[in-house]
Design a protein around this motif. Structure first.
Motif, mmCIF file in Angstrom:
data_model
loop_
_atom_site.group_PDB
_atom_site.id
_atom_site.type_symbol
_atom_site.label_atom_id
_atom_site.label_comp_id
_atom_site.label_asym_id
_atom_site.label_seq_id
_atom_site.Cartn_x
_atom_site.Cartn_y
_atom_site.Cartn_z
ATOM 1 N N UNK A 161 0.807 -1.531 0.009
ATOM 2 C CA UNK A 161 0.017 0.207 0.031
ATOM 3 C C UNK A 161 0.992 1.108 0.107
ATOM 4 N N UNK A 162 1.837 1.600 0.815
ATOM 5 C CA UNK A 162 2.486 2.186 0.632
ATOM 6 C C UNK A 162 3.475 2.227 -0.476
ATOM 7 N N UNK A 163 4.208 1.465 -1.326
ATOM 8 C CA UNK A 163 4.293 1.682 -2.847
ATOM 9 C C UNK A 163 4.092 1.878 -3.381
ATOM 10 N N UNK A 164 2.399 1.638 -2.918
ATOM 11 C CA UNK A 164 1.042 2.099 -4.146
ATOM 12 C C UNK A 164 0.900 3.862 -4.136
ATOM 13 N N UNK A 165 0.962 4.805 -3.518
ATOM 14 C CA UNK A 165 0.590 5.792 -2.809
ATOM 15 C C UNK A 165 2.341 6.257 -2.726
ATOM 16 N N UNK A 166 3.199 5.948 -3.201
ATOM 17 C CA UNK A 166 4.348 6.356 -3.699
ATOM 18 C C UNK A 166 4.712 6.206 -5.237
ATOM 19 N N UNK A 167 4.257 5.316 -6.017
ATOM 20 C CA UNK A 167 4.220 5.564 -7.400
ATOM 21 C C UNK A 167 3.241 6.876 -7.516
ATOM 22 N N UNK A 168 2.259 6.828 -7.518
ATOM 23 C CA UNK A 168 1.210 8.117 -7.438
ATOM 24 C C UNK A 168 1.806 8.908 -7.511
ATOM 25 N N UNK A 169 2.900 9.098 -6.380
ATOM 26 C CA UNK A 169 3.136 10.306 -6.080
ATOM 27 C C UNK A 169 4.803 10.538 -6.961
ATOM 28 N N UNK A 386 4.144 10.017 -16.953
ATOM 29 C CA UNK A 386 3.122 10.208 -17.501
ATOM 30 C C UNK A 386 2.519 11.308 -18.509
ATOM 31 N N UNK A 387 4.089 12.199 -18.608
ATOM 32 C CA UNK A 387 4.687 12.944 -20.171
ATOM 33 C C UNK A 387 5.260 11.749 -20.552
ATOM 34 N N UNK A 388 5.727 10.679 -20.549
ATOM 35 C CA UNK A 388 6.040 9.652 -21.413
ATOM 36 C C UNK A 388 7.755 10.028 -20.554
ATOM 37 N N UNK A 389 8.580 10.241 -20.294
ATOM 38 C CA UNK A 389 9.950 10.485 -19.589
ATOM 39 C C UNK A 389 10.153 9.741 -19.010
ATOM 40 N N UNK A 390 11.182 8.856 -19.249
ATOM 41 C CA UNK A 390 11.833 7.892 -18.242
ATOM 42 C C UNK A 390 11.860 7.789 -16.785
#
Length: 555
Positions: A161-169, A386-390
């Protein structure tokens, strides 16, 4: 066709690793052997490379393993250790994500803070399966092992769950602590509720719809139990809740439901044997897949770093060492603080409590082994924003996580035997209550035999009543002998134990003779395979009961 061939090869390796373990001159942990075999198979000459799909791995392997762990773990001990389990599974995870995340970002400025938090999140879950395989059963004190197993069951969910929010951030650049806290509660409670509900619904089907009896084939009911963890995981994930906690709670509910009187004993026997096999196969597959991935990930990173100079290789190794030291230092400090607070609280109420023992602290710290969930989590990091950058720092995060997994396994393999050296092995921490349970069960059986004898002899003539009395006496003698062997007086108990040992040997000799005669009859074509299998199953169940009883006598 290639996929089928690969799966068959992996299954064969799992079987051979279990058989070959007893042939080794030096006893090594089975998980380490399976990882080593997987690493050897990753050699290019074998041409056996399995693409690691994190989503597929989490769906296929994690639910049944967590379901089996939830089914097996003692619920009473888990409840008694709930405070320690929650402080490790929740408190330590969030401390690790925050402190280790900032430390990684400070050590590696090129790694964005959200990616550092994501790496810390995937490094926080522990793997109790690997720990049990490395330490062996009944080596680590039972109460500590229950805490470590409970922690591993729960911290997978909190870490992911912490990973999920870190990825979203990392993808959006936005993080809300208030929203994350509310979501965590909803996700956790929802997963627990969904898993328990699904397990309860499925286990109600045999009793009310299928109406299984002792004469029915239990295969259909067993297949339903195999599908429960996958259903719980998928439905919970689709509902936006924790599929991991759903699988755990489904296993716990299954343990409760399987003991109902409406579930036939044949179903329970078949379920136990089926899940023992599933757990062995899936555990072996997980560690072999882990071994298949680690050489590619670690080797590729080191080779690329070597092309930039030896200093870059040293820097990568330094990152791993620093991460491992920080991870274990956080765990040691957190466990020490928990035990110190517990001892102070006990002292306030007049209970003498010693300071945290160094052996216990070391076992708890080294016992934080990382496993396949960590690898699956870090490989789930998105490749691009989201913008396509690595996504900056992704490859380095994968390398560090893979190296930490390997390092934690090696530390446990070397460290646990050293820490456990000189420690007394617990024979049976629940011997007193087991003895009481056996006494109460035997007394209840004697009362039931008396009541049944009275009912049976009501309508019998004198001859039939005498025969019934002889049968009753023979059955009751078994339980009277058992009560004598469990008594407090030394002489009768020793005599009863000797009689029971003699009786056990006689019964085992009789069962072996029955089995040999049945095989001879089948060889002579006097009976067919169907008759043989039916009678052999009866003998096997009787022998299993005697063996289990014998173990209870010697415990």
């Amino acid at each position: 066709m290639e996929i089928v061939f690969t799966v068959l090869i992996l299954l064969m390796i799992v079987a051979l690793s279990g058989v070959g373990l007893s042939l080794l001159p030096v006893k090594l942990p089975l998980p380490l052997i399976q990882i080593a075999i997987g690493a050897m198979l990753a050699w290019p000459g074998f041409r056996l490379h399995v693409t690691f799909d994190p989503e597929l791995f989490m769906l296929l392997f994690i639910p049944p393993l967590l379901f089996a762990d939830g089914w097996r773990i003692p619920k009473r001990e888990l409840y008694l250790a709930r405070r320690a389990v929650l402080m490790l599974a929740l408190g330590l995870v969030f401390i690790t994500v925050g402190a280790l995340g900032y430390f990684l970002h400070w050590m590696i400025p090129a790694m964005p803070l959200p990616v550092a938090f994501a790496l810390a999140a995937v490094l926080s879950p522990t793997d109790a399966v690997a720990l049990t395989g490395i330490a062996g059963r009944n080596r680590i004190p039972a109460n500590l092992m229950h805490i470590l197993e409970g922690e591993a069951l729960m911290n997978d969910a909190s870490g992911l769950v912490a990973l999920k929010f870190a990825i979203a951030a990392a993808l959006t650049g936005v993080f809300s602590l208030h929203e994350a806290a509310i979501s965590f509660v909803v996700i956790s409670v929802g997963g627990l509720a969904i898993g328990a509900a699904i397990s309860w619904i499925v286990t109600e089907i045999p009793a009310r719809v299928l109406k299984f009896s002792e004469d029915d084939d239990p295969a259909a009911g067993v297949i339903l139990t195999v599908l429960i963890p996958f259903a719980a995981y998928v439905i919970s994930e689709r509902a936006g809740c924790s599929g991991i906690l759903a699988a755990v709670s489904a296993g716990m509910m299954m343990n409760i439901q399987s003991l109902r009187a409406t579930i036939p004993s044949a179903v329970r026997v078949r379920m136990t044997s089926t899940w023992t096999m599933i757990e062995f196969v899936f555990n072996g597959m997980v560690f072999i897949l882990l071994g298949l991935q680690l050489p590619h990930i670690i080797g590729r990173a080191l080779i690329e770093a070597h092309q930039d100079g030896n200093a870059q290789v040293g820097l990568l190794i330094g990152y791993v060492i620093a991460t491992v030291l920080a991870l274990y230092a956080l765990r040691f400090a957190w466990v020490y603080c928990l035990r110190w607070v517990a001892s102070r609280s006990a002292a306030k109420v007049g209970i003498e409590s010693a300071a945290p023992g160094l052996r216990t602290l070391a076992l708890t710290t080294i016992g934080g082994v990382r496993g396949a969930v960590t690898l699956a989590g870090v490989l789930s990091l998105p490749v691009t924003l989201d913008n396509g950058a690595a996504l900056a720092g992704r490859d380095l995060a994968i390398f560090i996580a893979s190296a930490v997994i390997l390092a934690s396994l090696l530390i446990a393999v070397v460290g646990l035997p050293v820490v456990l050296r000189g420690a007394k092995r617990e024979r049976n921490p629940h011997a007193a209550e087991e003895r009481l349970a056996r006494q109460r069960a035997a007394q209840a059986a004697i009362r039931a035999i008396d009541e049944t004898h009275a009912l049976l002899t009501d309508d019998m003539d004198e001859t039939a009543s005498a025969r019934c009395a002889d049968s009753t006496a023979r059955v009751m003698d078994t339980y009277r002998l058992r009560l004598e062997s469990l008594g407090d007086e030394e002489a009768p108990r020793v005599a009863a134990r000797r009689s029971e040992i003699v009786e056990t040997r006689l019964r085992m000799a009789a069962l072996r003779a029955e089995r040999a005669e049945l095989l001879r009859l089948r060889t002579d074509q006097a009976i067919n395979d169907e008759t043989l299998n039916k009678l052999m199953r009866e003998i096997d169940l009787s022998e299993t009961a005697i063996v289990n009883r014998k173990r209870g006598m010697t415990a």
